[in-house]
Motif scaffolding. Structure first.
Motif, PDB file in Angstrom:
ATOM      1  N   MET A   1       0.939  -1.218   0.111  1.00 25.38           N
ATOM      2  CA  MET A   1       0.032  -0.058   0.003  1.00 25.38           C
ATOM      3  C   MET A   1       0.811   1.403  -0.035  1.00 25.38           C
ATOM      4  N   PRO A   2       0.537   2.160  -1.008  1.00 29.53           N
ATOM      5  CA  PRO A   2       1.680   3.331  -1.008  1.00 29.53           C
ATOM      6  C   PRO A   2       1.218   4.226   0.412  1.00 29.53           C
ATOM      7  N   ASP A   3       2.394   5.050   0.633  1.00 28.33           N
ATOM      8  CA  ASP A   3       2.179   5.893   1.645  1.00 28.33           C
ATOM      9  C   ASP A   3       2.860   7.388   1.181  1.00 28.33           C
ATOM     10  N   ILE A   4       1.896   8.530   1.585  1.00 31.86           N
ATOM     11  CA  ILE A   4       2.409   9.517   1.545  1.00 31.86           C
ATOM     12  C   ILE A   4       3.573   9.950   2.289  1.00 31.86           C
ATOM     13  N   VAL A   5       4.587  10.267   1.897  1.00 32.21           N
ATOM     14  CA  VAL A   5       5.798  10.729   2.819  1.00 32.21           C
ATOM     15  C   VAL A   5       6.118  12.282   2.729  1.00 32.21           C
ATOM     16  N   THR A   6       6.372  12.797   4.112  1.00 32.12           N
ATOM     17  CA  THR A   6       6.847  14.289   3.907  1.00 32.12           C
ATOM     18  C   THR A   6       7.935  14.117   4.876  1.00 32.12           C
ATOM     19  N   VAL A   7       9.060  14.709   4.061  1.00 29.90           N
ATOM     20  CA  VAL A   7      10.448  14.808   4.647  1.00 29.90           C
ATOM     21  C   VAL A   7      10.710  16.307   4.761  1.00 29.90           C
ATOM     22  N   THR A   8      11.024  16.614   6.025  1.00 31.08           N
ATOM     23  CA  THR A   8      11.591  18.195   6.360  1.00 31.08           C
ATOM     24  C   THR A   8      13.007  18.061   6.332  1.00 31.08           C
ATOM     25  N   ILE A   9      13.441  19.170   5.630  1.00 34.51           N
ATOM     26  CA  ILE A   9      14.962  19.330   5.630  1.00 34.51           C
ATOM     27  C   ILE A   9      15.203  20.656   6.005  1.00 34.51           C
ATOM     28  N   GLU A  10      16.083  20.791   7.182  1.00 31.38           N
ATOM     29  CA  GLU A  10      16.369  22.087   7.607  1.00 31.38           C
ATOM     30  C   GLU A  10      17.669  22.687   6.602  1.00 31.38           C
ATOM     31  N   LEU A  11      17.433  23.834   6.540  1.00 36.25           N
ATOM     32  CA  LEU A  11      18.483  24.464   5.625  1.00 36.25           C
ATOM     33  C   LEU A  11      19.304  25.228   6.496  1.00 36.25           C
ATOM     34  N   PRO A  12      20.704  25.542   5.928  1.00 39.49           N
ATOM     35  CA  PRO A  12      21.687  26.024   7.037  1.00 39.49           C
ATOM     36  C   PRO A  12      21.769  27.389   6.992  1.00 39.49           C
ATOM     37  N   TRP A  13      20.661  28.087   6.350  1.00 39.46           N
ATOM     38  CA  TRP A  13      20.581  29.677   6.470  1.00 39.46           C
ATOM     39  C   TRP A  13      19.488  30.088   7.607  1.00 39.46           C
ATOM     40  N   SER A  14      19.888  31.130   8.083  1.00 37.13           N
ATOM     41  CA  SER A  14      18.991  31.830   9.178  1.00 37.13           C
ATOM     42  C   SER A  14      17.949  32.717   8.568  1.00 37.13           C
ATOM     43  N   ARG A  15      18.259  33.237   7.036  1.00 40.69           N
ATOM     44  CA  ARG A  15      17.380  34.019   6.532  1.00 40.69           C
ATOM     45  C   ARG A  15      17.645  33.675   4.719  1.00 40.69           C
ATOM     46  N   PRO A  16      16.829  34.050   4.050  1.00 41.42           N
ATOM     47  CA  PRO A  16      17.073  33.725   2.609  1.00 41.42           C
ATOM     48  C   PRO A  16      18.221  34.498   1.853  1.00 41.42           C
ATOM     49  N   LEU A  17      18.967  33.988   1.145  1.00 41.36           N
ATOM     50  CA  LEU A  17      20.315  34.168   0.823  1.00 41.36           C
ATOM     51  C   LEU A  17      19.971  35.299  -0.503  1.00 41.36           C
ATOM     52  N   LEU A  18      18.965  35.215  -1.251  1.00 41.55           N
ATOM     53  CA  LEU A  18      18.526  36.013  -2.370  1.00 41.55           C
ATOM     54  C   LEU A  18      17.141  36.583  -2.064  1.00 41.55           C
ATOM     55  N   SER A  19      16.810  37.650  -2.776  1.00 36.51           N
ATOM     56  CA  SER A  19      15.400  38.167  -2.776  1.00 36.51           C
ATOM     57  C   SER A  19      15.119  38.686  -4.122  1.00 36.51           C
ATOM     58  N   MET A  20      13.594  38.964  -4.270  1.00 36.62           N
ATOM     59  CA  MET A  20      13.513  39.595  -5.498  1.00 36.62           C
ATOM     60  C   MET A  20      13.675  40.962  -5.551  1.00 36.62           C
ATOM     61  N   ASN A  21      13.960  41.602  -4.296  1.00 35.14           N
ATOM     62  CA  ASN A  21      14.187  43.181  -4.173  1.00 35.14           C
ATOM     63  C   ASN A  21      15.797  43.299  -4.452  1.00 35.14           C
ATOM     64  N   ASP A  22      16.628  42.337  -4.567  1.00 33.67           N
ATOM     65  CA  ASP A  22      17.879  42.428  -4.801  1.00 33.67           C
ATOM     66  C   ASP A  22      18.306  43.193  -6.059  1.00 33.67           C
ATOM     67  N   ARG A  23      19.172  44.222  -5.918  1.00 32.40           N
ATOM     68  CA  ARG A  23      19.413  45.036  -7.320  1.00 32.40           C
ATOM     69  C   ARG A  23      20.758  45.064  -7.524  1.00 32.40           C
ATOM     70  N   GLY A  24      21.240  45.192  -8.423  1.00 33.03           N
ATOM     71  CA  GLY A  24      22.847  45.384  -8.941  1.00 33.03           C
ATOM     72  C   GLY A  24      22.765  44.828 -10.300  1.00 33.03           C
ATOM     73  N   TRP A  25      23.212  45.866 -11.197  1.00 29.75           N
ATOM     74  CA  TRP A  25      23.519  45.479 -12.410  1.00 29.75           C
ATOM     75  C   TRP A  25      25.031  45.483 -12.944  1.00 29.75           C
ATOM     76  N   THR A  26      25.860  45.576 -12.158  1.00 25.17           N
ATOM     77  CA  THR A  26      27.330  45.430 -12.364  1.00 25.17           C
ATOM     78  C   THR A  26      27.621  44.045 -12.499  1.00 25.17           C
ATOM     79  N   LYS A  27      28.856  43.870 -13.454  1.00 21.45           N
ATOM     80  CA  LYS A  27      29.477  42.587 -13.546  1.00 21.45           C
ATOM     81  C   LYS A  27      29.821  41.945 -12.424  1.00 21.45           C
ATOM     82  N   GLY A  28      30.159  42.601 -11.392  1.00 27.11           N
ATOM     83  CA  GLY A  28      30.410  41.979 -10.016  1.00 27.11           C
ATOM     84  C   GLY A  28      29.120  41.480  -9.440  1.00 27.11           C
ATOM     85  N   ALA A  29      28.160  42.341  -9.413  1.00 23.91           N
ATOM     86  CA  ALA A  29      26.993  42.025  -8.834  1.00 23.91           C
ATOM     87  C   ALA A  29      26.467  40.620  -9.478  1.00 23.91           C
TER      88      ALA A  29
END
Length: 142
Positions: A1-29
């Motif tokens: 019989m199939p089971d529905i499995v949910t796995v929780t994976i803790e991420l190593p970051w305390s906040r998002p590394l990227l945001s849709m609000n990030d700006r920067g149009w230089t090559k370095g950015a």
């Protein structure tokens, strides 16, 4: 019989590394953003391996969760910039791109990606992020 499995994976970051609000149009950015995207993808692969997730599934549901450290206002759509490379990393990789192979691709045919959830902060705790990955064990191919 199939089971529905949910796995929780803790991420190593305390906040998002990227945001849709990030700006920067230089090559370095652009190079800095590409490095963060690569880091997020590679982390997703490493965490999937560590969690012993299956590979070659037909379909999964992946949802990003974020519990910030404070109660400032935040938009769930800003989490998309961090979520996308996580989804990409869990799916099969492409040319020169890290990918775990949980499903063949992160398109709607193979992966559901509900809107990220922002939880209220918990006093005395820092921020944290995690993924919830849900799949049907009957679909397990590998």
């Amino acid at each position: 019989m199939p089971d529905i499995v949910t796995v929780t994976i803790e991420l190593p970051w305390s906040r998002p590394l990227l945001s849709m609000n990030d700006r920067g149009w230089t090559k370095g950015a652009a190079m800095a953003k590409a490095a963060k995207v690569r880091e997020i993808r590679e982390t997703a692969v490493a965490l999937a391996i560590h969690a012993g997730l299956p590979q070659g599934l037909d379909y999964v549901r992946v949802q990003l969760h974020y519990q910030p450290r404070d109660s400032r206002r935040r938009d769930t759509d800003n989490l998309t910039a961090t979520a996308k490379p996580l989804y990409d990393g869990l799916a099969a990789g492409g040319k020169n791109l890290a990918g775990y192979g949980l499903v063949p691709d992160d398109t709607p045919e193979y992966m559901s990606k509900p809107e990220p959830v922002i939880h209220p902060p918990v006093k005395g705790e820092g921020g944290r992020m995690w993924l919830e990955i849900t799949y049907n064990t009957e679909e397990q191919a590998a």
